[in-house]
Design an enzyme around this catalytic site. Structure first.
Site, short mmCIF file in Angstrom:
data_model
loop_
_atom_site.label_atom_id
_atom_site.label_comp_id
_atom_site.label_asym_id
_atom_site.label_seq_id
_atom_site.Cartn_x
_atom_site.Cartn_y
_atom_site.Cartn_z
N ARG A 48 0.47 -6.22 11.49
CA ARG A 48 0.10 -5.23 12.52
C ARG A 48 -0.27 -5.88 13.85
O ARG A 48 -0.16 -5.25 14.91
CB ARG A 48 -1.05 -4.36 12.02
N GLU A 79 -7.28 -0.42 14.73
CA GLU A 79 -7.81 -1.50 13.90
C GLU A 79 -6.78 -2.62 13.70
O GLU A 79 -5.64 -2.37 13.32
CB GLU A 79 -8.24 -0.97 12.54
N ARG A 87 0.85 -1.20 0.00
CA ARG A 87 0.00 0.00 0.00
C ARG A 87 0.88 1.24 0.00
O ARG A 87 1.85 1.33 0.75
CB ARG A 87 -0.93 0.00 1.22
N ARG A 133 1.62 1.50 10.28
CA ARG A 133 1.22 1.93 8.93
C ARG A 133 2.46 1.83 8.03
O ARG A 133 3.32 2.70 8.05
CB ARG A 133 0.69 3.36 8.97
N SER A 174 -10.81 -6.37 9.89
CA SER A 174 -12.15 -5.95 9.50
C SER A 174 -12.78 -7.03 8.65
O SER A 174 -12.09 -7.89 8.09
CB SER A 174 -12.11 -4.61 8.73
#
Length: 440
Positions: A406, A365, A278, A293, A368
Site C-alpha cells: 500500500r 493508513e 485477507r 484494499r 500501525s
C-alpha cells in the site's frame, strides 16, 4: 487472552475496558461465576480424591489382613472380609463421585476459557473511548502539496501505475478475480526496493530478519487472536485445516509458543517478510479502484517480545522506527491514537500512521503498531524466567509495520510530476537504482 487474576482483582477495570470498546461489560460477571464454579468443583474434587486414595489404601490393608487371617483359620477372618468389602464399595462410590466432579471442573474450565477468549485485551489508560471515528490525532508531519498552485491536476496511483507500466489490475482480475493485481516492471522493483529498505533499517536496529510461513495451524491463529471477532477476514484451506495469514505477526507470535525465552539482555525483536492474504469481507464497494484494499500483498512486520513492564516503552520505539521509515519516503502523514472500539482483540493500544493521499484529499493508513501486552503470549504459552526468581511469567508482545504494498500508493501520488513521471525519494534510490520513474 486476559489474565483471570486481573478479572478477579480488578473487575471494574475490565468492565470499563469493555464499555470503552463498545462491548458487553456483563461478560465480566459471567466469567467470575464460571471461575467460582470451576474453583468450587476443583476444591471438592481434590478433597474427595484425597479421601478416595485413603480409602483405597484401607482396602489394600484390610484385604491383606483378611488373607492372613483366612490362611491362619482366624475366627476374625469373616469380619475382616466384610470390612474389606465395605471399603471396596465405598472406594467405588467415591471413584464415581470423583469422576463426576472432575467432569464438572473440566466443563467449568472449558466455559471459563471460552468466556475469557471473548474479551478483548484490557485497554491502557488514555486510549480514546469510542469507535472508528473517535481517534485522537497525536502528531501531523509535513504539509500536503498544493497541486493547484503547481498548475496541474494530480493523477491517482492507478493511472500513474498504468502510465509507468507498474500496475496491471485488469490482468490481475482475469487471473485471481476482483482485488488482485500484477506489479510489473518498475512497480515490482519499487515494492522490492521499499521492502528491502525496510528490512535494512530493521536489521541495522538489531532485528533478526525472518521470512515466515504464510500458512498457520488453527491453534496458532487462535493464539495470536485472529480467530475471534475477525475470523471472516481469514482464508481457510479446509482440506488441510490451515489458514492463510494476513500478517507475519501470526507466524512470529507462534515462533516461541510453548517456550521459556531469555529476555535478560533485552527484548527479542524479529522482522518478518511475507506475503499476506485477507478476504476483505464486508468491504464490498470500498476502495475498489487500485491497490489500497486488496486480497494479497507483501509486508515487512516488526515483532517484539519483551518484559511486561517494558511494553509501553517498547511501543514507543516501534512507533519511532515507523516514523523513520515514513521520513525516508518523504510523504506527509499523521499519527493517531486509535479508539478502543477500533482496536483488534489482542491490542491494548494501537497507533496508526496515515499518509496523505492527494487524489482522495485525506489521510489513509499506511502502518500501525500495537501493544498486545501479555494477551497473545498467554494464549501461546510464551514465558520467561521471573526476574524475581519466582518461577516463570508471561511475556509481552508488540508488532508494527515497516512497509507494505500500500505504501506505493502514497509514494506514487505524492511524488508525481506533471508529465506523469514520479520522483523517487532519495533514501529509496540506492535500493531501486533510479531517480525518476518515467512513463512508457
Amino acid at each position: 487472552m486476559i489474565d483471570i487474576k486481573l478479572v478477579r482483582d480488578e473487575p471494574d477495570r475490565v468492565r470499563a475496558s469493555q464499555l470503552a470498546r463498545g462491548e458487553d461489560p456483563g461478560i465480566v460477571d459471567a466469567i467470575l461465576a464460571a471461575d467460582e464454579r470451576r474453583r468450587s468443583s476443583l476444591g471438592e474434587f481434590e478433597s474427595l480424591r484425597a479421601e478416595q486414595k485413603s480409602v483405597s489404601k484401607d482396602v489394600g490393608a484390610l484385604m491383606g489382613r483378611f488373607q492372613k487371617a483366612k490362611k491362619a483359620g482366624d475366627p476374625d477372618a469373616a469380619e475382616l472380609e466384610a470390612a474389606a468389602h465395605h471399603a471396596r464399595t465405598k472406594a467405588a462410590h467415591l471413584s464415581e463421585r470423583v469422576k463426576g466432579l472432575e467432569a464438572m471442573a473440566a466443563e467449568a474450565e472449558t466455559e471459563l476459557t471460552a468466556l475469557l477468549r471473548k474479551v478483548g485485551n484490557v485497554i491502557i489508560d488514555g486510549v480514546p473511548v469510542g469507535g472508528e471515528d473517535d481517534y485522537v490525532v497525536l502528531e501531523t508531519v509535513g504539509t500536503p502539496r498544493d497541486f493547484a498552485a503547481e498548475g496541474f491536476e494530480p493523477r491517482d496511483h492507478l493511472e500513474l501505475g498504468e502510465l509507468l507500466g507498474a500496475i496491471d489490475m485488469e490482468r490481475g482480475a482475469k487471473v485471481g478475480g476482483a482485488r488482485f493485481y500484477y506489479l510489473t516492471g518498475v512497480g515490482a522493483l519499487l515494492e522490492l526496493a521499499l521492502l528491502n529498505m525496510a528490512m535494512a533499517q530493521a536489521t541495522a536496529a538489531g532485528f533478526t530478519a525472518m521470512i515466515t510461513p504464510t500458512l498457520a495451524r488453527p491453534e496458532v491463529m487462535v493464539g495470536a487472536g485472529f480467530m475471534d471477532a475477525h475470523a471472516e477476514e481469514v482464508y481457510r484451506l479446509e482440506a488441510d485445516d490451515l489458514y492463510l495469514t494476513g500478517t507475519s505477526e501470526v507466524a512470529l507470535a507462534g515462533y516461541h509458543a510453548d517456550e521459556i525465552i531469555d529476555l535478560s539482555t533485552g527484548p527479542k525483536r524479529y522482522a518478518g517478510w511475507s506475503a499476506c492474504y485477507r478476504r476483505e469481507a464486508g468491504s464490498h464497494g470500498k476502495d475498489t479502484r487500485g491497490i489500497i484494499r486488496v486480497h494479497q500483498f507483501h509486508k515487512v512486520e516488526m515483532f517484539s517480545y519483551c518484559r511486561p513492564e517494558d511494553a509501553e516503552a517498547e511501543h514507543q520505539r516501534l512507533l519511532d522506527w515507523e516514523r523513520e521509515m515514513l521520513a525516508k519516503i518523504e510523504v506527509p502523514y499523521r499519527i493517531i491514537d486509535t479508539a478502543a472500539g477500533d482496536l483488534g482483540g489482542p491490542a491494548a493500544r494501537k497507533f496508526d500512521c496515515e499518509a496523505w493521499v492527494p487524489t482522495q484529499g485525506r489521510y489513509r493508513e499506511l502502518t500501525s503498531t500495537s501493544n498486545c501486552t501479555t494477551y497473545q503470549a498467554r494464549r501461546l504459552n510464551t514465558r520467561e524466567r521471573d526476574p524475581n526468581g519466582s518461577g516463570t511469567r508471561t511475556v509481552a508482545t508488540l508488532n508494527g509495520t515497516l512497509g507494505t504494498t500500500r505504501w506505493l500508493v502514497a509514494i506514487l501520488e505524492n511524488h508525481q510530476q506533471p508529465d506523469g513521471s514520479v520522483r523517487v525519494p532519495e533514501a529509496l534510490r540506492p535500493f531501486l537504482g533510479l531517480d525518476v520513474l518515467k512513463p512508457l
